[in-house]
Design a protein around this motif. Structure first.
Motif, PDB file in Angstrom:
ATOM      1  N   ILE A  60       0.893  -1.168   0.000  1.00 27.58           N
ATOM      2  CA  ILE A  60       0.000   0.000   0.000  1.00 27.58           C
ATOM      3  C   ILE A  60       0.926   1.211   0.000  1.00 27.58           C
ATOM      4  CG2 ILE A  60      -1.866   1.224   1.178  1.00 27.58           C
ATOM      5  CD1 ILE A  60      -2.675  -1.394   2.517  1.00 27.58           C
ATOM      6  N   HIS A  61       0.962   1.912  -1.141  1.00 29.82           N
ATOM      7  CA  HIS A  61       1.953   2.987  -1.307  1.00 29.82           C
ATOM      8  C   HIS A  61       1.324   4.344  -0.984  1.00 29.82           C
ATOM      9  CE1 HIS A  61       5.184   5.398  -2.613  1.00 29.82           C
ATOM     10  NE2 HIS A  61       4.726   5.674  -3.813  1.00 29.82           N
ATOM     11  N   LEU A  62       1.628   4.817   0.235  1.00 27.65           N
ATOM     12  CA  LEU A  62       1.060   6.072   0.731  1.00 27.65           C
ATOM     13  C   LEU A  62       2.096   7.183   0.863  1.00 27.65           C
ATOM     14  CD1 LEU A  62      -0.807   4.273   3.613  1.00 27.65           C
ATOM     15  CD2 LEU A  62      -2.015   5.457   1.811  1.00 27.65           C
ATOM     16  N   ALA A  63       3.375   6.818   0.936  1.00 29.06           N
ATOM     17  CA  ALA A  63       4.415   7.840   1.164  1.00 29.06           C
ATOM     18  C   ALA A  63       4.389   8.854   0.017  1.00 29.06           C
ATOM     19  CB  ALA A  63       5.790   7.181   1.232  1.00 29.06           C
ATOM     20  N   ALA A  64       4.440  10.126   0.356  1.00 32.15           N
ATOM     21  CA  ALA A  64       4.319  11.169  -0.671  1.00 32.15           C
ATOM     22  C   ALA A  64       4.653  12.533  -0.094  1.00 32.15           C
ATOM     23  CB  ALA A  64       2.871  11.200  -1.186  1.00 32.15           C
ATOM     24  N   LEU A  65       4.825  13.480  -0.999  1.00 30.85           N
ATOM     25  CA  LEU A  65       4.740  14.892  -0.626  1.00 30.85           C
ATOM     26  C   LEU A  65       3.245  15.181  -0.738  1.00 30.85           C
ATOM     27  CD1 LEU A  65       6.884  17.830  -1.956  1.00 30.85           C
ATOM     28  CD2 LEU A  65       4.410  17.924  -2.150  1.00 30.85           C
ATOM     29  N   VAL A  66       2.617  15.527   0.380  1.00 36.25           N
ATOM     30  CA  VAL A  66       1.157  15.421   0.422  1.00 36.25           C
ATOM     31  C   VAL A  66       0.417  16.741   0.221  1.00 36.25           C
ATOM     32  CG1 VAL A  66       1.204  13.403   1.899  1.00 36.25           C
ATOM     33  CG2 VAL A  66       1.059  15.639   2.937  1.00 36.25           C
ATOM     34  N   SER A  67       1.148  17.824   0.003  1.00 34.65           N
ATOM     35  CA  SER A  67       0.444  19.094   0.000  1.00 34.65           C
ATOM     36  C   SER A  67       0.479  19.778  -1.363  1.00 34.65           C
ATOM     37  CB  SER A  67       1.059  19.980   1.072  1.00 34.65           C
ATOM     38  OG  SER A  67       1.395  21.221   0.549  1.00 34.65           O
ATOM     39  N   ASN A 116       6.441  12.049  -5.557  1.00 32.72           N
ATOM     40  CA  ASN A 116       5.124  11.634  -6.059  1.00 32.72           C
ATOM     41  C   ASN A 116       5.173  10.901  -7.393  1.00 32.72           C
ATOM     42  OD1 ASN A 116       3.949  12.594  -3.771  1.00 32.72           O
ATOM     43  ND2 ASN A 116       3.307  14.543  -4.653  1.00 32.72           N
ATOM     44  N   LEU A 117       6.341  10.877  -8.026  1.00 34.41           N
ATOM     45  CA  LEU A 117       6.426  10.106  -9.271  1.00 34.41           C
ATOM     46  C   LEU A 117       7.614   9.137  -9.262  1.00 34.41           C
ATOM     47  CD1 LEU A 117       5.102   9.494 -11.928  1.00 34.41           C
ATOM     48  CD2 LEU A 117       6.316  11.396 -12.951  1.00 34.41           C
ATOM     49  N   ALA A 119      -2.071   5.383  -3.236  1.00 33.51           N
ATOM     50  CA  ALA A 119      -2.799   6.526  -2.679  1.00 33.51           C
ATOM     51  C   ALA A 119      -2.811   7.646  -3.696  1.00 33.51           C
ATOM     52  CB  ALA A 119      -2.120   7.003  -1.395  1.00 33.51           C
ATOM     53  N   SER A 120      -3.846   7.662  -4.520  1.00 33.02           N
ATOM     54  CA  SER A 120      -4.007   8.775  -5.443  1.00 33.02           C
ATOM     55  C   SER A 120      -4.892   9.822  -4.763  1.00 33.02           C
ATOM     56  CB  SER A 120      -4.591   8.292  -6.773  1.00 33.02           C
ATOM     57  OG  SER A 120      -4.575   9.355  -7.706  1.00 33.02           O
ATOM     58  N   SER A 121      -5.401  10.750  -5.542  1.00 35.14           N
ATOM     59  CA  SER A 121      -6.092  11.880  -4.912  1.00 35.14           C
ATOM     60  C   SER A 121      -7.161  12.442  -5.837  1.00 35.14           C
ATOM     61  CB  SER A 121      -5.047  12.961  -4.619  1.00 35.14           C
ATOM     62  OG  SER A 121      -5.678  14.185  -4.345  1.00 35.14           O
ATOM     63  N   ALA A 124      -0.875  16.535 -10.914  1.00 29.03           N
ATOM     64  CA  ALA A 124      -0.278  16.002 -12.146  1.00 29.03           C
ATOM     65  C   ALA A 124       0.584  14.783 -11.839  1.00 29.03           C
ATOM     66  CB  ALA A 124       0.555  17.093 -12.817  1.00 29.03           C
ATOM     67  N   ALA A 125       1.357  14.851 -10.759  1.00 29.53           N
ATOM     68  CA  ALA A 125       2.237  13.717 -10.416  1.00 29.53           C
ATOM     69  C   ALA A 125       1.419  12.513  -9.960  1.00 29.53           C
ATOM     70  CB  ALA A 125       3.222  14.137  -9.324  1.00 29.53           C
ATOM     71  N   LYS A 126       0.324  12.758  -9.252  1.00 32.56           N
ATOM     72  CA  LYS A 126      -0.539  11.636  -8.829  1.00 32.56           C
ATOM     73  C   LYS A 126      -1.137  10.962 -10.063  1.00 32.56           C
ATOM     74  CE  LYS A 126      -0.504  11.597  -4.232  1.00 32.56           C
ATOM     75  NZ  LYS A 126      -0.014  10.439  -3.473  1.00 32.56           N
ATOM     76  N   LEU A 127      -1.576  11.769 -11.037  1.00 29.51           N
ATOM     77  CA  LEU A 127      -2.167  11.202 -12.248  1.00 29.51           C
ATOM     78  C   LEU A 127      -1.118  10.428 -13.051  1.00 29.51           C
ATOM     79  CD1 LEU A 127      -4.782  11.007 -13.907  1.00 29.51           C
ATOM     80  CD2 LEU A 127      -4.128  13.132 -15.055  1.00 29.51           C
ATOM     81  N   ALA A 128       0.081  11.009 -13.135  1.00 24.44           N
ATOM     82  CA  ALA A 128       1.168  10.327 -13.854  1.00 24.44           C
ATOM     83  C   ALA A 128       1.510   9.004 -13.165  1.00 24.44           C
ATOM     84  CB  ALA A 128       2.394  11.240 -13.917  1.00 24.44           C
ATOM     85  N   SER A 129       1.479   8.990 -11.841  1.00 21.67           N
ATOM     86  CA  SER A 129       1.754   7.749 -11.100  1.00 21.67           C
ATOM     87  C   SER A 129       0.683   6.700 -11.391  1.00 21.67           C
ATOM     88  CB  SER A 129       1.796   8.016  -9.591  1.00 21.67           C
ATOM     89  OG  SER A 129       3.047   8.511  -9.217  1.00 21.67           O
TER      90      SER A 129
END
Ligand SMILES: NC(=O)c1ccc[n+]([C@@H]2O[C@H](COP(=O)([O-])OP(=O)(O)OC[C@H]3O[C@@H](n4cnc5c(N)ncnc54)[C@H](O)[C@@H]3O)[C@@H](O)[C@H]2O)c1
Length: 317
Positions: A77-84, A99-100, A121-123, A149-154
């Motif tokens: 479960i991949h949740l680690a990210a820059l979240v803001s 994020n990518l 963990a997308s958004s 954009a990075a979440k979508l690319a991921s």
């Protein structure tokens, strides 16, 4: 019992996800570099002999490779990210890396070590300027921030891994998550935790814009359950699912609900809207129901009540 690797395990959603996975009898391996997470979030999980923790950077190949080799998880479960969102404007390179690049590192390590499933963990930020509500996974995505954009690319990168290498990849587009352990000290944190902190200090909360913007707030316990289902349910197919309630709440409405629960008047300070903020966000919960059997069960008022009680317990215990 399954062995699950949770990245970002010391974070807000990660720690609740780890707790629930453990409660359900699973073995959990957590990885986190504590960029925004805290070890105190894992105080319950750390009591379990089925919990293991590694402090490392998920955007680096070596620690991820070593961890997958050692843990041999059934799912990540991949949740680690820059979240803001605002931080992604200020630090676009770090946004790209966390994020990518990190998604690529995790996907590659999973593929190399025969891990069969990734929950990502997308958004809701991937929808950006989309204006047909409720937002549906088949609808358009026009991110308006480096974060979205990075979440979508991921998501795309992982969908490619699913098609190319036969992994099951489920990208969960979380909407506005709230609940205990959300860090209120950061100016980038979720609106509910920031309001809650201000009110607790006897100050008035700050509202960006007129307050009529709406959000789909979902309680963290529900999100943890969605992650559990996506990671452990047999026969989950690859795809994308909104993790939301399908119920809109304006910021003004949120303020009034909090005021009612606290039993006092709240008069927020209105300031200019923030760069990258979207006006409305409301998800369709149908795909998550159909694919994961998931629907959110905690109302906004019940979730806020749980948050308030938790703070009282922290203050008095
Ligand atoms: N909270 C929300 O409303 C929300 C909404 C949509 C999506 N999400 C996504 O959910 C996930 C979890 O978010 P959260 O709200 O729990 O935030 P969080 O900041 O509490 O958790 C993120 C965790 O990742 C860790 N981390 C960051 N970079 C890392 C790295 N390079 N290596 C290892 N660990 C690292 C942090 O230390 C932290 O513990 C994120 O992917 C976020 O984008 C959150």
């Amino acid at each position: 019992m399954a062995r699950i690797l949770v990245t970002g395990a010391a974070g807000f959603i990660g720690s609740h996800t780890a707790d629930l996975l453990l409660q359900e009898g699973n073995e959990v391996w957590g990885i986190d570099n504590l960029r925004t997470g805290r070890m105190s979030n894992l105080s319950a999980a750390s009591q379990s002999p089925r919990f293991h923790f590694v402090r490392a950077d998920v955007a680096k190949e070596k620690p991820c490779d070593e961890l997958m080799e050692k843990a041999k998880p059934a799912a990540v479960i991949h949740l680690a990210a820059l979240v803001s969102v605002p931080e992604s404007f200020e630090q676009p390179d770090e946004n790209f890396r966390l994020n990518l690049t990190a998604t690529h590192v995790i996907a590659e390590a999973a593929h190399r070590h025969g891990v069969k499933r990734i929950v990502f963990a997308s958004s809701a930020a991937v929808y950006g300027r989309a204006e047909s509500f409720p937002l549906d996974e088949r609808g358009i995505t026009i991110p308006v921030s480096p974060y979205g954009a990075a979440k979508l690319a991921s998501e795309s990168l992982l969908a490619g891994y699913a098609e190319s290498f036969g992994l099951t990849v489920r990208s969960c587009r979380y909407f506005n998550v709230f609940g205990p352990r959300q860090d209120p000290s950061s100016p980038y944190s979720g609106v509910i935790s920031r309001f809650w902190e201000k009110l607790g200090q006897g100050s008035q909360p700050t509202v960006f814009g007129d307050g009529e913007q709406t959000r789909d707030f979902i309680y963290v316990g529900d999100v943890a359950r969605a992650n559990l289902l996506a990671a452990t349910m047999p026969e989950v197919h690859s795809g994308v699912a909104n993790i939301c309630t399908g119920r809109p709440t304006s910021i003004n409405n949120l303020v009034q609900t909090m005021a009612r629960l606290l039993g006092r008047e709240v008069n927020p300070i209105h300031v200019a809207p923030r760069q990258g903020d979207i006006r409305h966000s409301l998800g369709s919960p149908q795909a998550a129901q159909a694919l994961l059997g998931f629907s959110a069960s905690t109302s906004l008022a019940d979730g806020l009540q749980a948050l308030f009680l938790r703070r009282d317990a922290d203050q008095h215990g």
